[in-house]
Design a protein around this motif. Structure first.
Motif, PDB file in Angstrom:
ATOM      1  N   ASP A  50      20.317  13.007  21.399  1.00  0.00           N
ATOM      2  CA  ASP A  50      19.035  13.661  21.133  1.00  0.00           C
ATOM      3  C   ASP A  50      18.153  13.648  22.378  1.00  0.00           C
ATOM      4  OD1 ASP A  50      16.683  11.370  20.496  1.00  0.00           O
ATOM      5  OD2 ASP A  50      18.755  10.692  20.282  1.00  0.00           O
ATOM      6  N   LEU A  51      17.358  14.687  22.482  1.00  0.00           N
ATOM      7  CA  LEU A  51      16.517  14.902  23.658  1.00  0.00           C
ATOM      8  C   LEU A  51      15.477  13.790  23.832  1.00  0.00           C
ATOM      9  CD1 LEU A  51      15.954  16.784  26.011  1.00  0.00           C
ATOM     10  CD2 LEU A  51      14.452  18.109  24.515  1.00  0.00           C
ATOM     11  N   GLY A  52      14.877  13.323  22.742  1.00  0.00           N
ATOM     12  CA  GLY A  52      13.857  12.277  22.838  1.00  0.00           C
ATOM     13  C   GLY A  52      14.397  10.999  23.455  1.00  0.00           C
ATOM     14  N   THR A  53      15.584  10.583  23.024  1.00  0.00           N
ATOM     15  CA  THR A  53      16.182   9.365  23.575  1.00  0.00           C
ATOM     16  C   THR A  53      16.580   9.569  25.026  1.00  0.00           C
ATOM     17  OG1 THR A  53      16.954   8.742  21.378  1.00  0.00           O
ATOM     18  CG2 THR A  53      17.994   7.636  23.241  1.00  0.00           C
ATOM     19  N   LEU A  54      17.115  10.746  25.342  1.00  0.00           N
ATOM     20  CA  LEU A  54      17.467  11.038  26.727  1.00  0.00           C
ATOM     21  C   LEU A  54      16.236  10.961  27.625  1.00  0.00           C
ATOM     22  CD1 LEU A  54      19.588  11.923  28.834  1.00  0.00           C
ATOM     23  CD2 LEU A  54      18.968  14.284  28.276  1.00  0.00           C
ATOM     24  N   LYS A  55      15.143  11.556  27.186  1.00  0.00           N
ATOM     25  CA  LYS A  55      13.911  11.518  27.978  1.00  0.00           C
ATOM     26  C   LYS A  55      13.376  10.094  28.110  1.00  0.00           C
ATOM     27  CE  LYS A  55      12.199  16.222  27.382  1.00  0.00           C
ATOM     28  NZ  LYS A  55      11.099  17.045  26.853  1.00  0.00           N
ATOM     29  N   ALA A  56      13.487   9.308  27.050  1.00  0.00           N
ATOM     30  CA  ALA A  56      13.033   7.911  27.113  1.00  0.00           C
ATOM     31  C   ALA A  56      13.844   7.125  28.143  1.00  0.00           C
ATOM     32  CB  ALA A  56      13.138   7.259  25.740  1.00  0.00           C
ATOM     33  N   LEU A  57      15.130   7.399  28.193  1.00  0.00           N
ATOM     34  CA  LEU A  57      16.014   6.695  29.115  1.00  0.00           C
ATOM     35  C   LEU A  57      15.852   7.188  30.545  1.00  0.00           C
ATOM     36  CD1 LEU A  57      18.320   4.649  29.367  1.00  0.00           C
ATOM     37  CD2 LEU A  57      19.900   6.515  28.887  1.00  0.00           C
ATOM     38  N   ALA A  58      15.529   8.467  30.706  1.00  0.00           N
ATOM     39  CA  ALA A  58      15.485   9.086  32.033  1.00  0.00           C
ATOM     40  C   ALA A  58      14.157   8.856  32.736  1.00  0.00           C
ATOM     41  CB  ALA A  58      15.781  10.570  31.912  1.00  0.00           C
ATOM     42  N   HIS A  59      13.670   7.669  32.652  1.00  0.00           N
ATOM     43  CA  HIS A  59      12.459   7.253  33.362  1.00  0.00           C
ATOM     44  C   HIS A  59      12.899   6.161  34.336  1.00  0.00           C
ATOM     45  CE1 HIS A  59       8.760   5.022  34.085  1.00  0.00           C
ATOM     46  NE2 HIS A  59       8.104   6.097  33.698  1.00  0.00           N
ATOM     47  N   PRO A  60      12.550   6.274  35.609  1.00  0.00           N
ATOM     48  CA  PRO A  60      13.076   5.321  36.602  1.00  0.00           C
ATOM     49  C   PRO A  60      12.881   3.849  36.240  1.00  0.00           C
ATOM     50  CG  PRO A  60      11.881   7.086  37.694  1.00  0.00           C
ATOM     51  CD  PRO A  60      11.665   7.266  36.218  1.00  0.00           C
ATOM     52  N   LEU A  61      11.688   3.479  35.792  1.00  0.00           N
ATOM     53  CA  LEU A  61      11.444   2.075  35.463  1.00  0.00           C
ATOM     54  C   LEU A  61      12.207   1.659  34.211  1.00  0.00           C
ATOM     55  CD1 LEU A  61      10.111  -0.620  36.018  1.00  0.00           C
ATOM     56  CD2 LEU A  61       8.050   0.226  34.860  1.00  0.00           C
ATOM     57  N   ARG A  62      12.260   2.528  33.227  1.00  0.00           N
ATOM     58  CA  ARG A  62      12.987   2.185  31.994  1.00  0.00           C
ATOM     59  C   ARG A  62      14.469   1.982  32.272  1.00  0.00           C
ATOM     60  NH1 ARG A  62       9.980   6.684  28.389  1.00  0.00           N
ATOM     61  NH2 ARG A  62       7.926   5.739  28.552  1.00  0.00           N
ATOM     62  N   MET A  63      15.028   2.818  33.116  1.00  0.00           N
ATOM     63  CA  MET A  63      16.443   2.656  33.450  1.00  0.00           C
ATOM     64  C   MET A  63      16.669   1.352  34.204  1.00  0.00           C
ATOM     65  SD  MET A  63      19.236   4.122  32.837  1.00  0.00           S
ATOM     66  CE  MET A  63      20.623   3.040  33.130  1.00  0.00           C
ATOM     67  N   GLN A  64      15.744   0.986  35.092  1.00  0.00           N
ATOM     68  CA  GLN A  64      15.839  -0.305  35.790  1.00  0.00           C
ATOM     69  C   GLN A  64      15.774  -1.453  34.792  1.00  0.00           C
ATOM     70  OE1 GLN A  64      12.606   0.348  38.836  1.00  0.00           O
ATOM     71  NE2 GLN A  64      13.964  -1.024  39.973  1.00  0.00           N
ATOM     72  N   LEU A  65      14.876  -1.336  33.822  1.00  0.00           N
ATOM     73  CA  LEU A  65      14.723  -2.405  32.828  1.00  0.00           C
ATOM     74  C   LEU A  65      15.973  -2.530  31.964  1.00  0.00           C
ATOM     75  CD1 LEU A  65      11.019  -1.736  31.791  1.00  0.00           C
ATOM     76  CD2 LEU A  65      11.878  -3.596  33.235  1.00  0.00           C
ATOM     77  N   LEU A  66      16.525  -1.397  31.545  1.00  0.00           N
ATOM     78  CA  LEU A  66      17.744  -1.447  30.737  1.00  0.00           C
ATOM     79  C   LEU A  66      18.890  -2.051  31.537  1.00  0.00           C
ATOM     80  CD1 LEU A  66      19.193  -0.888  28.110  1.00  0.00           C
ATOM     81  CD2 LEU A  66      19.630   1.446  28.923  1.00  0.00           C
TER      82      LEU A  66
END
Length: 196
Positions: free
Chosen positions: A12-28
Motif C-alpha cells: 500500500d502507498l501509505g506504508t511505502l511513503k511512511a518507510l520512504a523517509h530518510p530518518l525512518r529508514m535509518q531508524l528501522l
C-alpha cells in the motif's frame, strides 16, 4: 507484541511513503540491527533529538513496520521498540497501477539505494580499522550475465535462499551465546537488465 513475519511485503502507498523517509529508514535499519531499542538509544545513533525520533517511531508503528517490545529495564517511562518483521519486500508490480504509486515506488527505491551507497562508502572509509580478516572477507564485484527474465528470477530466488541460510545460522549462534567474532554484515544485491 506479535510473532515476527519473515519478510513483510509492502503493497500500500501509505506504508511505502511512511518507510520512504530518510530518518525512518535509518531508524528501522537501526532497530533491525539492535533487535530492540528505545527512542533515546536510536536518537544517539542517528544524532537527532529524542522527540523527533519518537515521532518517527510512532509513524513507523502506525503502519505496522515496528511494534512495542517487552521492556528491558525497570524504568516504566522508557518505551522499547522492535521491528514487526525480519525485513520488508517491495515489488514493482504492486505499484504500477497508478502514476502516483509508480512515482512513490521510484522515489523510495532511490532513497534505499542512496542509503546503501552511503553505508558502503562508510565501509570504504573505515575498512583499515577492521583488520585483515574482515578486509579479506569483504566483497565488491560486478558480474555481467546473459539471462532470460525467468533465469534472473531463479538466480534471485537462489541468492535469497542462500542469504536466509546464513541469516538463520547467525541467529542460531547468537541465541546460543556464540557471538565471538560476529558483526553485522550488509549484503546489497542489485540484479537488473541493461543495454549499452
Amino acid at each position: 507484541m506479535t510473532d515476527k513475519e519473515r519478510d513483510r511485503r509492502i503493497t500500500d502507498l501509505g506504508t511505502l511513503k511512511a518507510l520512504a523517509h530518510p530518518l525512518r529508514m535509518q531508524l528501522l535499519r537501526g532497530l533491525t540491527v539492535a533487535g530492540v531499542a528505545t527512542a533515546s538509544q536510536l536518537a544517539e545513533q542517528v544524532d537527532e533529538a529524542v522527540s523527533l525520533v519518537s515521532y518517527h517511531l510512532r509513524k513507523l508503528a502506525e503502519h505496522g513496520l515496528i511494534e512495542e517490545a517487552e521492556p528491558r529495564s525497570a524504568d516504566g517511562r522508557e518505551r522499547w521498540w522492535q521491528p514487526a518483521s525480519d525485513g520488508v519486500r517491495i515489488h514493482d508490480e504492486d505499484f504500477r497501477d497508478a502514476p502516483e504509486k509508480a512515482a512513490a515506488h521510484t522515489a523510495a527505491s532511490r532513497l534505499f539505494v542512496q542509503q546503501r551507497t552511503d553505508m558502503y562508502r562508510r565501509w570504504l572509509d573505515e575498512r583499515t580499522h577492521w583488520g585483515p580478516e574482515w578486509n579479506r572477507a569483504a566483497e565488491s564485484s560486478e558480474s555481467h550475465l546473459r539471462l532470460t527474465a525467468d533465469e534472473l528470477a531463479e538466480l534471485t530466488k537462489d541468492m535469497l535462499a542462500l542469504l536466509r541460510r546464513y541469516d538463520e545460522q547467525g541467529v542460531a549462534a547468537d541465541a546460543a551465546g556464540d557471538t565471538e567474532g560476529r558483526e553485522s554484515v550488509a549484503v546489497h544485491t542489485y540484479a537488473f537488465p541493461f543495454r549499452i
